[in-house]
Design a protein around this motif. Structure first.
Motif, PDB file in Angstrom:
ATOM      1  N   SER A 136       6.987 -57.561 -33.721  1.00 46.85           N
ATOM      2  CA  SER A 136       7.455 -57.459 -32.622  1.00 46.85           C
ATOM      3  C   SER A 136       7.329 -56.136 -31.565  1.00 46.85           C
ATOM      4  CB  SER A 136       9.109 -57.722 -32.598  1.00 46.85           C
ATOM      5  OG  SER A 136       9.935 -57.934 -31.854  1.00 46.85           O
ATOM      6  N   THR A 137       7.316 -55.270 -32.104  1.00 45.70           N
ATOM      7  CA  THR A 137       7.501 -53.668 -31.347  1.00 45.70           C
ATOM      8  C   THR A 137       5.503 -54.262 -30.953  1.00 45.70           C
ATOM      9  OG1 THR A 137       8.848 -52.525 -32.568  1.00 45.70           O
ATOM     10  CG2 THR A 137       7.510 -51.255 -31.346  1.00 45.70           C
ATOM     11  N   GLN A 138       4.843 -54.498 -31.687  1.00 44.16           N
ATOM     12  CA  GLN A 138       2.993 -54.396 -31.207  1.00 44.16           C
ATOM     13  C   GLN A 138       3.388 -54.750 -30.296  1.00 44.16           C
ATOM     14  OE1 GLN A 138       1.707 -54.951 -35.676  1.00 44.16           O
ATOM     15  NE2 GLN A 138       1.413 -52.951 -35.673  1.00 44.16           N
ATOM     16  N   LYS A 139       3.831 -56.240 -30.050  1.00 41.67           N
ATOM     17  CA  LYS A 139       3.732 -57.511 -29.419  1.00 41.67           C
ATOM     18  C   LYS A 139       4.117 -56.511 -27.864  1.00 41.67           C
ATOM     19  CE  LYS A 139       5.385 -62.026 -28.079  1.00 41.67           C
ATOM     20  NZ  LYS A 139       5.432 -62.817 -28.344  1.00 41.67           N
ATOM     21  N   LYS A 140       5.029 -56.244 -27.878  1.00 43.99           N
ATOM     22  CA  LYS A 140       5.740 -55.174 -26.739  1.00 43.99           C
ATOM     23  C   LYS A 140       4.880 -54.435 -26.160  1.00 43.99           C
ATOM     24  CE  LYS A 140      10.472 -56.597 -27.560  1.00 43.99           C
ATOM     25  NZ  LYS A 140      11.933 -56.016 -28.702  1.00 43.99           N
ATOM     26  N   ALA A 142       1.672 -54.082 -26.671  1.00 45.41           N
ATOM     27  CA  ALA A 142       0.318 -54.949 -26.213  1.00 45.41           C
ATOM     28  C   ALA A 142       1.068 -55.185 -23.893  1.00 45.41           C
ATOM     29  CB  ALA A 142       0.054 -55.867 -26.963  1.00 45.41           C
ATOM     30  N   PHE A 143       2.469 -55.678 -24.047  1.00 40.51           N
ATOM     31  CA  PHE A 143       2.388 -57.084 -23.078  1.00 40.51           C
ATOM     32  C   PHE A 143       3.005 -55.257 -21.300  1.00 40.51           C
ATOM     33  CE2 PHE A 143       4.669 -60.692 -23.982  1.00 40.51           C
ATOM     34  CZ  PHE A 143       4.186 -61.573 -24.648  1.00 40.51           C
ATOM     35  N   ARG A 144       3.280 -54.234 -22.599  1.00 38.60           N
ATOM     36  CA  ARG A 144       3.480 -53.006 -21.696  1.00 38.60           C
ATOM     37  C   ARG A 144       2.043 -52.532 -20.721  1.00 38.60           C
ATOM     38  NH1 ARG A 144       3.340 -48.175 -22.944  1.00 38.60           N
ATOM     39  NH2 ARG A 144       3.358 -48.763 -24.499  1.00 38.60           N
ATOM     40  N   LYS A 145       0.921 -52.801 -21.988  1.00 35.49           N
ATOM     41  CA  LYS A 145       0.101 -52.097 -21.515  1.00 35.49           C
ATOM     42  C   LYS A 145      -1.165 -52.877 -20.618  1.00 35.49           C
ATOM     43  CE  LYS A 145      -0.606 -49.113 -25.944  1.00 35.49           C
ATOM     44  NZ  LYS A 145      -1.652 -49.115 -26.669  1.00 35.49           N
ATOM     45  N   LEU A 146      -0.619 -54.264 -20.483  1.00 37.12           N
ATOM     46  CA  LEU A 146      -1.381 -55.566 -19.838  1.00 37.12           C
ATOM     47  C   LEU A 146      -0.982 -55.330 -18.691  1.00 37.12           C
ATOM     48  CD1 LEU A 146      -2.466 -57.866 -22.020  1.00 37.12           C
ATOM     49  CD2 LEU A 146      -4.210 -56.038 -21.484  1.00 37.12           C
ATOM     50  N   GLY A 147       0.511 -54.882 -18.258  1.00 35.56           N
ATOM     51  CA  GLY A 147       1.181 -55.014 -17.248  1.00 35.56           C
ATOM     52  C   GLY A 147       2.273 -56.074 -17.374  1.00 35.56           C
ATOM     53  N   ILE A 148       2.378 -57.573 -18.304  1.00 30.80           N
ATOM     54  CA  ILE A 148       3.348 -58.681 -18.539  1.00 30.80           C
ATOM     55  C   ILE A 148       4.289 -58.353 -18.567  1.00 30.80           C
ATOM     56  CG2 ILE A 148       0.755 -59.835 -17.952  1.00 30.80           C
ATOM     57  CD1 ILE A 148       1.093 -60.500 -21.279  1.00 30.80           C
ATOM     58  N   LYS A 149       5.158 -59.719 -18.960  1.00 29.06           N
ATOM     59  CA  LYS A 149       6.798 -59.281 -19.493  1.00 29.06           C
ATOM     60  C   LYS A 149       7.037 -60.118 -19.996  1.00 29.06           C
ATOM     61  CE  LYS A 149       8.150 -56.295 -15.563  1.00 29.06           C
ATOM     62  NZ  LYS A 149       8.086 -56.469 -14.663  1.00 29.06           N
ATOM     63  N   SER A 150       5.832 -61.436 -20.085  1.00 26.35           N
ATOM     64  CA  SER A 150       6.626 -63.186 -20.650  1.00 26.35           C
ATOM     65  C   SER A 150       5.606 -63.537 -21.964  1.00 26.35           C
ATOM     66  CB  SER A 150       7.029 -64.074 -19.964  1.00 26.35           C
ATOM     67  OG  SER A 150       5.595 -64.571 -18.779  1.00 26.35           O
ATOM     68  N   ASP A 151       5.604 -64.805 -22.739  1.00 26.71           N
ATOM     69  CA  ASP A 151       4.514 -64.958 -23.559  1.00 26.71           C
ATOM     70  C   ASP A 151       4.015 -65.898 -22.255  1.00 26.71           C
ATOM     71  OD1 ASP A 151       6.334 -63.970 -25.104  1.00 26.71           O
ATOM     72  OD2 ASP A 151       7.113 -65.134 -26.240  1.00 26.71           O
ATOM     73  N   GLY A 152       4.523 -66.102 -21.152  1.00 28.15           N
ATOM     74  CA  GLY A 152       3.711 -67.042 -20.204  1.00 28.15           C
ATOM     75  C   GLY A 152       2.616 -66.388 -19.918  1.00 28.15           C
ATOM     76  N   GLU A 153       3.152 -65.428 -19.232  1.00 28.63           N
ATOM     77  CA  GLU A 153       1.769 -64.834 -18.597  1.00 28.63           C
ATOM     78  C   GLU A 153       0.727 -64.497 -19.793  1.00 28.63           C
ATOM     79  OE1 GLU A 153       3.346 -61.000 -15.824  1.00 28.63           O
ATOM     80  OE2 GLU A 153       5.403 -61.376 -16.686  1.00 28.63           O
ATOM     81  N   LEU A 154       1.065 -63.965 -21.125  1.00 28.57           N
ATOM     82  CA  LEU A 154       0.390 -63.685 -21.644  1.00 28.57           C
ATOM     83  C   LEU A 154      -1.054 -64.733 -22.069  1.00 28.57           C
ATOM     84  CD1 LEU A 154      -1.590 -62.163 -24.083  1.00 28.57           C
ATOM     85  CD2 LEU A 154       0.452 -63.565 -25.157  1.00 28.57           C
TER      86      LEU A 154
END
Length: 163
Positions: A136-140, A142-154
Motif C-alpha cells: 500500500s505504501t509503495q502504491k501511494k 507511485a501515485f504521488r510521483k505520478l501526480g495522481i490521486k485515485s485508482d481511476g486516474e491510474l
C-alpha cells in the motif's frame, strides 16, 4: 469509462499528430495533474491549459502555441521540472523521466503493473512475500510521483505508462 468508439486524450493527440504532423495542439482539460500534463506534452501537445486556470491566460496559451512555442503555467512547469529525475546516466540515453517512469522505483513499477492486471493489495503482498502495508505504501508513493490521486486516474493513464 470510454465506450468502444471513444478515444482518450493521449491517443487523440497521437492520431492528430500522425494524420496532421504540422498541427499545433493545445490541450484544455480538467485533469490537471503533472502526470497528465507530462504525457500530453510528450505525446505531441505544445501546451496544456488547466480548466482551473484564470481565463485571461487562455489567450496567452493560444497565441504561444499558434506561434509554435510551448505553453505551460509557470507553476506546472516548475512542478514537472521538480519531478524529473533521471533513472540512468545521460550517457546511457536517458529520456524524460516521466516518459520512462524512471521516477518510480522497480518495486513501485511492479506493484502498479500487478494492480493494473487486476490484483488486490493483498494478492500483490502474497505474490512478493511483503506485507499489505508495504504494498500500500509503495502504491501511494507511485501515485504521488505520478501526480495522481485515485485508482481511476491510474487506469485512465495506464495506456500511456511504460511499466
Amino acid at each position: 469509462m470510454l465506450g468502444d468508439k471513444e478515444v482518450d486524450g493521449i491517443n487523440l493527440i497521437r492520431t492528430i499528430k500522425l494524420r496532421h504532423p504540422g498541427c499545433k495542439i493545445l490541450v484544455l482539460s480538467s485533469h490537471y495533474s503533472p502526470a497528465t500534463v507530462a504525457m500530453a506534452m510528450q505525446t505531441g501537445s505544445l501546451g496544456f491549459y488547466g480548466k482551473s486556470q484564470e481565463l485571461e491566460e487562455l489567450g496567452t496559451a493560444i497565441r504561444k502555441v499558434a506561434m509554435g512555442q510551448i505553453y505551460l503555467h509557470p507553476a506546472m512547469a516548475a512542478e514537472l521540472e521538480a519531478q524529473a529525475t533521471p533513472a540512468v546516466s545521460p550517457e546511457a540515453g536517458a529520456k524524460d523521466s516521466l516518459a520512462q517512469n524512471s521516477a518510480l522505483s522497480p518495486k513501485e513499477q511492479e506493484v502498479l503493473r500487478c494492480f493494473l492486471d487486476g490484483m488486490s493489495v493483498n494478492d500483490i503482498a502474497a505474490k512478493f512475500s511483503r506485507s499489505a502495508n508495504t504494498i500500500s505504501t509503495q502504491k501511494k508513493s507511485a501515485f504521488r510521483k505520478l501526480g495522481i490521486k485515485s485508482d481511476g486516474e491510474l487506469f485512465k493513464l495506464s495506456n500511456s505508462l511504460r511499466i
